[in-house]
Design an enzyme around this catalytic site. Structure first.
Site, mmCIF file in Angstrom:
data_model
loop_
_atom_site.group_PDB
_atom_site.id
_atom_site.type_symbol
_atom_site.label_atom_id
_atom_site.label_comp_id
_atom_site.label_asym_id
_atom_site.label_seq_id
_atom_site.Cartn_x
_atom_site.Cartn_y
_atom_site.Cartn_z
ATOM 1 N N TYR A 429 0.817 -1.218 0.000
ATOM 2 C CA TYR A 429 0.000 0.000 0.000
ATOM 3 C C TYR A 429 0.847 1.264 0.000
ATOM 4 O O TYR A 429 2.056 1.224 0.176
ATOM 5 C CB TYR A 429 -1.050 0.012 1.089
ATOM 6 C CG TYR A 429 -0.654 -0.156 2.548
ATOM 7 C CD1 TYR A 429 0.616 0.071 3.034
ATOM 8 C CD2 TYR A 429 -1.645 -0.524 3.465
ATOM 9 C CE1 TYR A 429 0.905 -0.064 4.375
ATOM 10 C CE2 TYR A 429 -1.376 -0.654 4.813
ATOM 11 C CZ TYR A 429 -0.099 -0.418 5.259
ATOM 12 O OH TYR A 429 0.185 -0.548 6.590
ATOM 13 N N GLU A 430 0.170 2.375 -0.271
ATOM 14 C CA GLU A 430 0.803 3.685 -0.496
ATOM 15 C C GLU A 430 1.766 3.658 -1.678
ATOM 16 O O GLU A 430 2.783 4.357 -1.688
ATOM 17 C CB GLU A 430 1.532 4.180 0.767
ATOM 18 C CG GLU A 430 0.675 4.244 1.993
ATOM 19 C CD GLU A 430 -0.581 5.087 1.805
ATOM 20 O OE1 GLU A 430 -0.585 5.968 0.945
ATOM 21 O OE2 GLU A 430 -1.564 4.847 2.530
ATOM 22 N N GLY A 431 1.443 2.870 -2.663
ATOM 23 C CA GLY A 431 2.304 2.723 -3.839
ATOM 24 C C GLY A 431 3.206 1.528 -3.657
ATOM 25 O O GLY A 431 4.059 1.514 -2.763
#
Length: 586
Positions: A429-431
């Site tokens: 997550y978050e890229g």
């Protein structure tokens, strides 16, 4: 059973001795910061750690559109908010304490080590606070920020939709302007951490959506503030706002964190920033979150290390290859075996290196907030490295911790397998970490004609020049210099090949980020070794600490950093072997 003791001595070393954490911040004395860290350690170990395994076992409950967090989470959150732990690095203008980002990140590490799922609730709120503080109108900031800072209300970031994740240009959620200046938001979002829960009276969603006149793609996205409940005339949660949770995800890990599918049905929202510039505002939040996600990897890695060390000292199995070390016992503890020590020292070297690097970047974040251009360049360069490297290493450390335990690590009794499951999401997550690598290669390296890169390369080169012949750490610095030279060669290769063929840069991206990260950790280790070499001979109660620091630095330089040379060969091999296979052959 999971155990954890906050590594306060190492935190103080990194904050005060390595990075001089209070040099330009006289109001925050070392004694004050140390007392804050000590109190945070007590809170995390007494309130959050006991809920980690039970929260994982129970998970969140979803009934009739509402989410109930595991037993004990409500009381823990109330104590967390009332004690001010969520307001450490928030502005005093909105009720925050204004503490350095470096201290807040060390507290975050403790929270994540004790209970990663819990940490996501206030963590998302702080990200929402940053985005709103940077781009919101005065009216929105004055009303909502004090409630986010105090923890009375919580926040989320709503980006991902069922058909688009990283490629936000495909986003479909709509925002229709109203005569009163508000907007009606309609659409669905998925994978929304803390999108619905029972910890706060209201939840403030920051939602990416398109206006009717929005241009296509990423340039047509705007950001909106959408509360779960519309505030009434007294500023309290009032009528429902067309925001609902359709389901929560059943996940591999972080089970006590509610990951929600959210629906917005003509929900009332307010524009944050300017139309079609939502990504600028959201990236303020995302960049902060990426540094925090890196800290999640470090926290889990530290918890895994401590558990593995305790087990390795207790578990009797076999005899030392050099002869019995404990002849009075039926077998020696497994810590006598070289391979067990290899695993433990690898985790330790990762953790202490990442802690040093994390505080380095956090201090630059504070300087960037004050307008320091060089610091802003440095933060931009290091953000993808911190996010990807720390989470990669955190997962590797958790896996090594299970390996130290052997079969006992694979079962649930000792809590080690939870660390592996919890750590895995941080790489996604978050890229995803692959996206972080592409960001480093495609955006950060060429930005401003390589200006950001110089913010790292120049101080490293200066350190090598000054200390490569040092009587105490010269050999360590010379080994580090070889790895740095390999990074310079790799950087030149990637820059040259990437200009003519973007696929060449893409093929090198993940290996290049790992290489850059290992060299950055190496820089931390030679700097730490220099301090330890100066102080260890002085004796006193800290002599053993500095000797251990030197020994761990040597292990990192001799057993981990040489990977940089192999990564150079991998990078220079290019894309050919990766791209040769036709799609139908997979």
């Amino acid at each position: 059973m999971q155990t954890y003791t906050a590594p306060l001595r190492d935190m103080r070393f990194v904050l005060h001795e390595l990075h001089g954490g209070t040099a330009d911040n006289a109001e925050f004395t070392p004694e004050l910061l140390d007392s804050i860290l000590e109190e945070a350690a007590k809170f995390c170990t007494e309130m959050l750690l006991p809920l980690n395994a039970s929260g994982d076992e129970e998970g969140c409950h979803f009934e009739n559109g509402t989410v109930r967090t595991p037993e004990g989470f409500q009381d823990a959150y109330k104590a967390f908010a009332e004690s001010g732990w969520g307001s450490l690095n928030a502005s005093p203008d909105y009720g925050g304490q204004g503490l350095p980002e470096s201290v807040a990140k060390l507290v975050e590490e403790m929270i994540c080590a004790c209970n990663l799922s819990f940490g996501l609730y206030p963590g998302l709120s702080h990200g929402a606070y940053l985005a709103l503080k940077s781009h919101g109108s005065k009216e929105l900031k004055d009303f909502y920020l004090p409630k986010l800072v105090s923890g009375e209300w919580s926040g989320t970031m709503c980006l991902t939709e069922p058909h688009c994740g990283t490629d936000l240009g495909l986003l479909r959620t709509k925002a229709v302007p109203q005569e009163d200046g508000s907007y009606k938001i309609t659409g669905s979002k998925i994978f929304i951490s803390a999108g619905e829960h029972d910890l706060t009276d209201n939840i403030i969603h920051l939602v990416l959506a398109r206006l009717p006149d929005a241009p296509p793609g990423i340039k047509g996205i705007s950001l909106f503030l959408v509360p779960k409940f519309l505030p009434d005339a007294n500023g309290n949660p009032g009528a429902g706002n067309g925001v609902s949770c359709a389901a929560i995800e059943h996940k591999m890990g972080i089970k006590a964190s509610a990951t929600c599918q959210m629906n917005f049905d003509d929900a009332t929202g307010w524009l944050v920033g300017t139309p079609h510039k939502g990504m600028q505002a959201m990236f303020v939040m995302m960049n902060s979150e990426r540094l925090s996600v890196g800290t999640q990897g470090l926290g889990v890695g530290e918890a895994a290390y401590q558990g593995a060390v305790a087990y390795a000292k207790e578990r009797l199995q076999g005899r030392s290859l050099a002869g019995a070390k404990y002849p009075d016992k039926p077998a020696d503890p497994i810590i006598v075996h070289p391979d067990v020590r290899r695993m433990l020292l690898t985790i330790r070297a990762y953790n202490e290196g990442c802690r040093a690097m994390g505080v380095w970047v956090a201090q630059a974040l504070d300087a960037a907030e004050k307008g320091d251009e060089a610091a802003a360049d440095f933060v931009a360069l290091m953000t993808p490295i911190v996010k990807a490297l720390f989470t990669d290493l955190g997962f590797e450390s958790a896996s090594l911790g299970v390996q130290v335990y052997g079969g006992h690590g694979y079962i649930r009794d000792h809590g080690m397998e939870q660390f592996v499951r919890d750590a895995r999401i941080a790489m996604i997550y978050e890229g995803t970490n692959g996206v972080q690598a592409l960001d480093l290669i495609g955006r950060k390296l060429p930005a401003n004609f390589g200006r950001s890169l110089r913010r790292f390369f120049h101080p490293v080169a200066e350190f090598i020049e000054a200390h490569q012949n040092d009587a105490h750490i010269g050999k360590l610095v010379q080994g580090f210099a070889r790895a740095f030279g390999a990074l310079q060669l790799a950087t030149g290769f990637v820059a040259e090949k990437g200009m003519s063929d973007p696929e060449e840069a893409g093929a090198a991206a993940t290996d290049y980020l790992r290489m850059f990260g290992l060299v950055a950790l190496g820089f931390m280790w030679v700097r730490m070794a220099l301090i330890a070499a100066e102080k260890a001979p002085l004796g006193g109660p800290d002599a053993a600490f500095y000797q251990t620091k030197l020994a761990t630095a040597r292990f990192y330089m001799e057993r981990i950093l040489p990977q940089a040379g192999a990564l150079l060969f991998t990078i220079k091999a290019g894309k050919a072997a990766m791209m040769a296979l036709p799609e139908e052959a997979f």
